[in-house]
Design a protein around this motif. Structure first.
Motif, PDB file in Angstrom:
ATOM      1  N   THR A  63      69.851  52.514  14.670  1.00 46.18           N
ATOM      2  CA  THR A  63      68.649  53.182  14.153  1.00 46.18           C
ATOM      3  C   THR A  63      67.679  52.177  13.541  1.00 46.18           C
ATOM      4  O   THR A  63      66.469  52.286  13.740  1.00 46.18           O
ATOM      5  CB  THR A  63      69.024  54.263  13.118  1.00 46.18           C
ATOM      6  N   ASN A  66      66.080  49.980  16.460  1.00 44.38           N
ATOM      7  CA  ASN A  66      65.134  50.756  17.266  1.00 44.38           C
ATOM      8  C   ASN A  66      63.871  51.071  16.481  1.00 44.38           C
ATOM      9  O   ASN A  66      62.780  51.116  17.056  1.00 44.38           O
ATOM     10  CB  ASN A  66      65.781  52.031  17.795  1.00 44.38           C
ATOM     11  N   TYR A 107      63.295  63.524  24.982  1.00 47.70           N
ATOM     12  CA  TYR A 107      64.021  62.602  24.111  1.00 47.70           C
ATOM     13  C   TYR A 107      64.496  63.314  22.848  1.00 47.70           C
ATOM     14  O   TYR A 107      65.623  63.085  22.388  1.00 47.70           O
ATOM     15  CB  TYR A 107      63.140  61.406  23.741  1.00 47.70           C
ATOM     16  N   SER A 108      63.664  64.165  22.282  1.00 49.22           N
ATOM     17  CA  SER A 108      64.037  64.890  21.067  1.00 49.22           C
ATOM     18  C   SER A 108      65.242  65.789  21.308  1.00 49.22           C
ATOM     19  O   SER A 108      66.156  65.858  20.475  1.00 49.22           O
ATOM     20  CB  SER A 108      62.860  65.720  20.559  1.00 49.22           C
ATOM     21  N   ALA A 111      68.234  63.549  21.600  1.00 48.58           N
ATOM     22  CA  ALA A 111      68.590  63.019  20.282  1.00 48.58           C
ATOM     23  C   ALA A 111      69.297  64.066  19.441  1.00 48.58           C
ATOM     24  O   ALA A 111      70.259  63.745  18.720  1.00 48.58           O
ATOM     25  CB  ALA A 111      67.341  62.517  19.560  1.00 48.58           C
ATOM     26  N   ALA A 114      72.790  64.226  20.659  1.00 49.18           N
ATOM     27  CA  ALA A 114      73.524  63.036  20.222  1.00 49.18           C
ATOM     28  C   ALA A 114      73.892  63.139  18.743  1.00 49.18           C
ATOM     29  O   ALA A 114      75.031  62.835  18.354  1.00 49.18           O
ATOM     30  CB  ALA A 114      72.695  61.778  20.479  1.00 49.18           C
ATOM     31  N   LEU A 115      72.954  63.573  17.915  1.00 51.70           N
ATOM     32  CA  LEU A 115      73.246  63.719  16.485  1.00 51.70           C
ATOM     33  C   LEU A 115      74.304  64.792  16.233  1.00 51.70           C
ATOM     34  O   LEU A 115      75.195  64.604  15.389  1.00 51.70           O
ATOM     35  CB  LEU A 115      71.966  64.037  15.711  1.00 51.70           C
ATOM     36  N   PHE A 146      77.106  60.189  26.036  1.00 45.69           N
ATOM     37  CA  PHE A 146      75.858  59.509  25.684  1.00 45.69           C
ATOM     38  C   PHE A 146      75.225  58.839  26.900  1.00 45.69           C
ATOM     39  O   PHE A 146      73.999  58.861  27.063  1.00 45.69           O
ATOM     40  CB  PHE A 146      76.093  58.481  24.579  1.00 45.69           C
ATOM     41  N   TRP A 150      71.553  59.657  28.644  1.00 41.87           N
ATOM     42  CA  TRP A 150      70.553  58.641  28.981  1.00 41.87           C
ATOM     43  C   TRP A 150      70.118  58.776  30.440  1.00 41.87           C
ATOM     44  O   TRP A 150      68.930  58.757  30.739  1.00 41.87           O
ATOM     45  CB  TRP A 150      71.110  57.243  28.699  1.00 41.87           C
ATOM     46  N   TYR A 153      67.917  61.784  30.851  1.00 46.35           N
ATOM     47  CA  TYR A 153      66.578  61.503  30.335  1.00 46.35           C
ATOM     48  C   TYR A 153      65.772  60.678  31.338  1.00 46.35           C
ATOM     49  O   TYR A 153      64.620  60.995  31.638  1.00 46.35           O
ATOM     50  CB  TYR A 153      66.672  60.766  28.992  1.00 46.35           C
TER      51      TYR A 153
END
Length: 168
Positions: A63, A66, A107-108, A111, A114-115, A146, A150, A153
């Protein structure tokens, strides 16, 4: 300064490669430019992940690095270009948004998944009790998930940039 120079070099090399293989700039940016700027962070995160049993420090590294890539790697050149255009051209620096809205929304969503995966891995003992480390099977399943996120995406963003999926 080194990050800005390295980002410019990676961006130029990726742009030349994208031109050679007739790749749309947005697809080039989300694949080769992103990969080129994130590979050093990947190696640093791997070292952090293998140096402790729960691999929690690698999350902070990802984090943080990035954030630096986005805010310095994109923000600094954008500010320089804006100032240059205002001083030399006496006009505003404007770039059409193109497919940014679709990519940011996609992407959101990725994410959030992923979170939620990291939170579930942390709080559900059967999933390992650690964000990235822990038992082998949940760890490998998380990595595969994950990587699939990717690829999904990249695939959906590329299809949208090529006009096969409608954007918003």
């Amino acid at each position: 300064c080194f990050i800005a120079i390295l980002t410019a070099i990676v961006g130029d090399l990726a742009g030349i490669f994208g031109c050679l293989v007739n790749l749309k700039p947005t697809v080039n940016a989300i694949t080769f430019v992103a990969l080129g700027t994130s590979l050093p962070d990947l190696f640093a995160s791997r070292i952090l992940a293998t140096s402790e049993p729960h691999a929690d420090n690698s999350i902070g590294n990802v984090t943080g690095s990035n954030s630096v890539n986005v805010f310095l790697g994109l923000g600094l050149p954008w500010v320089i270009a804006s100032v240059y255009w205002k001083v030399k051209q006496d006009t505003a620096f404007s770039v059409p948004s193109g497919t940014v809205g679709f990519s940011v929304a996609l992407y959101s969503v990725a994410a959030i998944f992923a979170l939620l995966t990291l939170i579930a891995r942390h709080y559900i003992p059967a999933l390992g009790g650690a964000e990235l480390g822990g038992p082998k099977i949940p760890k490998i399943a998380t990595v595969v998930f994950f990587i699939l996120l990717w690829f999904l995406y990249i695939l959906l963003s590329s299809l949208q940039a090529e006009g096969h999926i409608a954007g918003f």
